[in-house]
Design a protein around this motif. Structure first.
Motif, PDB file in Angstrom:
ATOM      1  N   VAL A 203       4.842   4.435   5.224  1.00 14.53           N
ATOM      2  CA  VAL A 203       5.105   5.876   5.052  1.00 14.53           C
ATOM      3  C   VAL A 203       6.439   6.080   4.325  1.00 14.53           C
ATOM      4  O   VAL A 203       6.544   6.893   3.392  1.00 14.53           O
ATOM      5  CB  VAL A 203       5.094   6.597   6.423  1.00 14.53           C
ATOM      6  CG1 VAL A 203       5.527   8.050   6.273  1.00 14.53           C
ATOM      7  CG2 VAL A 203       3.716   6.510   7.065  1.00 14.53           C
ATOM      8  N   LEU A 204       7.452   5.332   4.711  1.00  8.43           N
ATOM      9  CA  LEU A 204       8.764   5.507   4.062  1.00  8.43           C
ATOM     10  C   LEU A 204       8.709   5.101   2.587  1.00  8.43           C
ATOM     11  O   LEU A 204       9.294   5.775   1.726  1.00  8.43           O
ATOM     12  CB  LEU A 204       9.832   4.692   4.795  1.00  8.43           C
ATOM     13  CG  LEU A 204      10.165   5.160   6.223  1.00  8.43           C
ATOM     14  CD1 LEU A 204      11.125   4.183   6.899  1.00  8.43           C
ATOM     15  CD2 LEU A 204      10.761   6.579   6.220  1.00  8.43           C
ATOM     16  N   LEU A 205       7.990   4.026   2.286  1.00 12.26           N
ATOM     17  CA  LEU A 205       7.924   3.586   0.883  1.00 12.26           C
ATOM     18  C   LEU A 205       7.180   4.612   0.032  1.00 12.26           C
ATOM     19  O   LEU A 205       7.575   4.889  -1.107  1.00 12.26           O
ATOM     20  CB  LEU A 205       7.269   2.212   0.791  1.00 12.26           C
ATOM     21  CG  LEU A 205       8.143   1.066   1.356  1.00 12.26           C
ATOM     22  CD1 LEU A 205       7.340  -0.225   1.467  1.00 12.26           C
ATOM     23  CD2 LEU A 205       9.379   0.847   0.479  1.00 12.26           C
TER      24      LEU A 205
ATOM     25  N   MET B 106       0.855  -1.211   0.000  1.00 16.36           N
ATOM     26  CA  MET B 106       0.000   0.000   0.000  1.00 16.36           C
ATOM     27  C   MET B 106       0.881   1.247   0.000  1.00 16.36           C
ATOM     28  O   MET B 106       0.602   2.217  -0.715  1.00 16.36           O
ATOM     29  CB  MET B 106      -0.906   0.037   1.231  1.00 16.36           C
ATOM     30  CG  MET B 106      -2.105  -0.872   1.126  1.00 16.36           C
ATOM     31  SD  MET B 106      -3.086  -0.763   2.652  1.00 16.36           S
ATOM     32  CE  MET B 106      -4.453  -1.835   2.205  1.00 16.36           C
ATOM     33  N   GLY B 107       1.937   1.226   0.804  1.00 15.68           N
ATOM     34  CA  GLY B 107       2.859   2.365   0.837  1.00 15.68           C
ATOM     35  C   GLY B 107       3.503   2.587  -0.517  1.00 15.68           C
ATOM     36  O   GLY B 107       3.564   3.724  -1.019  1.00 15.68           O
TER      37      GLY B 107
ATOM     38  N   CYS C 202       2.654   6.222  -6.303  1.00 14.52           N
ATOM     39  CA  CYS C 202       2.601   6.099  -7.774  1.00 14.52           C
ATOM     40  C   CYS C 202       1.221   6.518  -8.272  1.00 14.52           C
ATOM     41  O   CYS C 202       0.222   6.252  -7.598  1.00 14.52           O
ATOM     42  CB  CYS C 202       2.838   4.646  -8.186  1.00 14.52           C
ATOM     43  SG  CYS C 202       4.397   3.975  -7.620  1.00 14.52           S
ATOM     44  N   PRO C 203       1.137   7.114  -9.445  1.00 14.01           N
ATOM     45  CA  PRO C 203      -0.174   7.565  -9.954  1.00 14.01           C
ATOM     46  C   PRO C 203      -0.980   6.412 -10.555  1.00 14.01           C
ATOM     47  O   PRO C 203      -1.323   6.427 -11.737  1.00 14.01           O
ATOM     48  CB  PRO C 203       0.217   8.606 -11.014  1.00 14.01           C
ATOM     49  CG  PRO C 203       1.584   8.174 -11.478  1.00 14.01           C
ATOM     50  CD  PRO C 203       2.247   7.464 -10.349  1.00 14.01           C
ATOM     51  N   ILE C 204      -1.272   5.415  -9.758  1.00 14.01           N
ATOM     52  CA  ILE C 204      -2.010   4.238 -10.224  1.00 14.01           C
ATOM     53  C   ILE C 204      -3.082   3.889  -9.203  1.00 14.01           C
ATOM     54  O   ILE C 204      -3.049   4.363  -8.072  1.00 14.01           O
ATOM     55  CB  ILE C 204      -1.085   3.006 -10.395  1.00 14.01           C
ATOM     56  CG1 ILE C 204      -0.366   2.670  -9.064  1.00 14.01           C
ATOM     57  CG2 ILE C 204      -0.057   3.242 -11.501  1.00 14.01           C
ATOM     58  CD1 ILE C 204       0.359   1.327  -9.075  1.00 14.01           C
ATOM     59  N   THR C 205      -4.013   3.041  -9.626  1.00 13.28           N
ATOM     60  CA  THR C 205      -5.062   2.566  -8.717  1.00 13.28           C
ATOM     61  C   THR C 205      -4.963   1.053  -8.612  1.00 13.28           C
ATOM     62  O   THR C 205      -4.799   0.372  -9.623  1.00 13.28           O
ATOM     63  CB  THR C 205      -6.450   2.976  -9.262  1.00 13.28           C
ATOM     64  OG1 THR C 205      -6.516   4.414  -9.216  1.00 13.28           O
ATOM     65  CG2 THR C 205      -7.581   2.407  -8.429  1.00 13.28           C
TER      66      THR C 205
ATOM     67  N   GLY D 103      -1.339  12.197   0.121  1.00 15.76           N
ATOM     68  CA  GLY D 103      -2.015  12.468  -1.146  1.00 15.76           C
ATOM     69  C   GLY D 103      -2.707  11.261  -1.771  1.00 15.76           C
ATOM     70  O   GLY D 103      -3.361  11.376  -2.800  1.00 15.76           O
ATOM     71  N   ALA D 104      -2.575  10.089  -1.163  1.00 15.56           N
ATOM     72  CA  ALA D 104      -3.257   8.904  -1.708  1.00 15.56           C
ATOM     73  C   ALA D 104      -4.746   9.001  -1.393  1.00 15.56           C
ATOM     74  O   ALA D 104      -5.145   9.724  -0.464  1.00 15.56           O
ATOM     75  CB  ALA D 104      -2.671   7.641  -1.100  1.00 15.56           C
TER      76      ALA D 104
END
Ligand code: S3P
Length: 449
Positions: free
Chosen positions: A186-188, A112-113, A118-121, A146-147
């Motif tokens: 969070v780090l990823l 999930m992180g 990345c701009p993907i779903t 921003g996710a």
């Protein structure tokens, strides 16, 4: 056999009974936490990552599948040897089917992180156990970055749809509970954000993500914060380069043969390459305090992860008090520690176990039930577990696994030294983390039937 096959199929019960001494030398499988991270970071790096000693358990294989579905080239090149060709930070591709993480909270939350940056779903799903576990703890900080969460189960549970941020924001985040999964998510995500992403934890959790990020070329610092905490700062948008990863043996899996050797009379067992990262070895500290003979030799280090050979000899154990601040360094080991406590003389008090309630099962209740049904006096008081050790365990109980691999293995270990056999209702989930547990234990003398 997959989880859904297993659920549709019948359960696979097993009985463990009083065994002769456990002897020999074994190497338990690769560390689960490091295996997940090697696949995920390999997928976010440029170039090839070669992994040796990967845990080929169902949890990690599900992460391998997920990284493949997200665009990385993930290939098994030999026994426990894998190659990953990554897509670069923020380069994950949109998967065309839901990602199924089976039983694995770690695989699911860490990916999930990675997806959040990345701009993907992607749709995240798992088995009935994983669908019941809290995901808000990871989604909250990822949303701040921003996710966006689309549809989800009640309370943000699986199955859920997560859309990553086109321009992720770096944040400063204080984790509400000591959790390496929250910190790692969070780090990823922070890898894809410009500037510095900071995570502050009041109790230090396992630091494999930090060590491996450094090994792959990221700039990351980790400083002490307060009495037991850490402040971790990652510089975003690094170029991660593929790396060699040697996965040491998993101390959380080693815990089962170690406790078995301590409680079965006459045992003398050697375990090689066991990871001894201090943020994972709370169980070894505790067992030594109880009088357990665990000798360490051949200490070495690979990419910042220490490992050693351990020699364990059967020992008379006594009850101890385990302080709450030790919990993060042995969070997966309380079940089997409770087994050792049942065989000890005197009371063992384990404090601060709230997090056990949200693992693969409610492990606080499950541990108490496992002991009670086998004749051990046990009490849950708030978040503490109190076990009255009498130097022996009557046994003769049937233990319910609740889709939890560590309950099954702990109960089987108990049966090896109990007065009467111990049965578990289902051994199927052991394959999530320790596929060869039963043959490996038989090879050192365990009596299962
Ligand atoms: C893990 C972290 C721990 C642990 C789990 C593996 C990891 O969970 O229980 O088995 O690899 O980061 P939490 O971070 O939720 O405590």
């Amino acid at each position: 056999m997959t989880h859904s096959d297993r659920l549709a199929d019948h359960k696979t019960p097993l009985e463990a009974r009083s065994s002769g001494s456990l002897t020999g030398k074994v190497r338990v499988p690769g560390d689960k936490s490091i295996s997940h991270r090697a696949l995920i970071l390999g997928a976010l790096a440029v170039g090839e990552t070669r992994i040796s000693g990967l845990l080929e358990g169902e949890d990690v294989l599900n992460t391998a599948k997920a990284m493949r579905a997200l665009g990385a080239k993930v290939v098994r090149t030999g026994d426990f040897a894998w190659s990953v060709r990554g897509v670069g930070v923020a380069g994950l591709a949109q998967p065309d089917a839901p990602l199924d993480f089976g039983n694995s909270g770690t695989g699911c939350r860490l990916v999930m992180g990675a997806v959040a940056g990345c701009p993907i779903t992607a749709v995240f799903d798992g088995d009935a156990s994983l669908r019941s576990r809290p995901m808000r703890r990871v989604l909250d900080p990822l949303e701040l970055m921003g996710a966006r969460v689309g549809s989800s189960g009640p309370g943000g549970r699986l199955p859920l749809t997560l859309s990553g941020a086109r321009d992720p924001l770096p944040i400063l985040y204080r984790t509400p509970v000591a959790s390496a999964q929250i910190k790692s998510a969070v780090l990823l995500a922070g890898l894809a954000a410009p500037g510095i992403t900071t995570v502050i934890e009041t109790e230090a959790s396992r630091d494999h993500t930090e060590l491996m990020l450094r090994h792959f070329g990221a700039q990351i610092t980790s400083l002490p914060e307060g009495r037991h905490g850490r402040r971790i700062a990652l510089t975003g948008q690094p170029e991660l380069h593929g790396a060699e990863v040697v996965v040491p043996a998993d101390p959380s899996s080693a815990a089962f043969p170690i406790v078995a050797a301590l409680i079965v009379e006459g045992s003398d067992l050697v375990l090689s390459d066991v990871m001894t990262n201090p943020l994972r070895t709370g169980l070894f500290t505790t067992l030594r305090e109880m009088g357990g003979s665990i000798e360490q030799s051949l200490v070495r280090d690979d990419a910042g992860e220490p490992m050693a050979q351990l020699r364990v000899r059967a020992s008379k154990l006594r009850g101890v008090e385990v302080p709450p601040e030790r919990a993060p360094s042995m969070i997966d080991e309380y079940l089997v520690l409770a087994v050792a406590a049942g065989f000890a003389e005197g009371t063992t008090i384990m404090r601060g176990l709230k997090e056990l309630r949200v693992k693969e099962s409610d492990r606080l209740e499950a541990t108490a039930a496992m002991l009670r049904v086998n004749g051990v006096k046990v009490e849950i008081s708030g978040d503490d577990l109190i076990v009255e050790g009498k130097g022996h365990v009557p046994g003769d109980g049937l233990v319910a696994t609740h889709m939890d691999h560590r309950i099954a293995m702990s109960a089987l270990v108990m049966g090896l030294a109990a007065d009467k056999p111990v049965r578990v209702d289902d051994t199927g989930f052991i394959a999530t983390s320790f596929p060869d547990f039963i043959p490996m234990m038989r090879a050192i003398g365990a009596e299962f039937s």
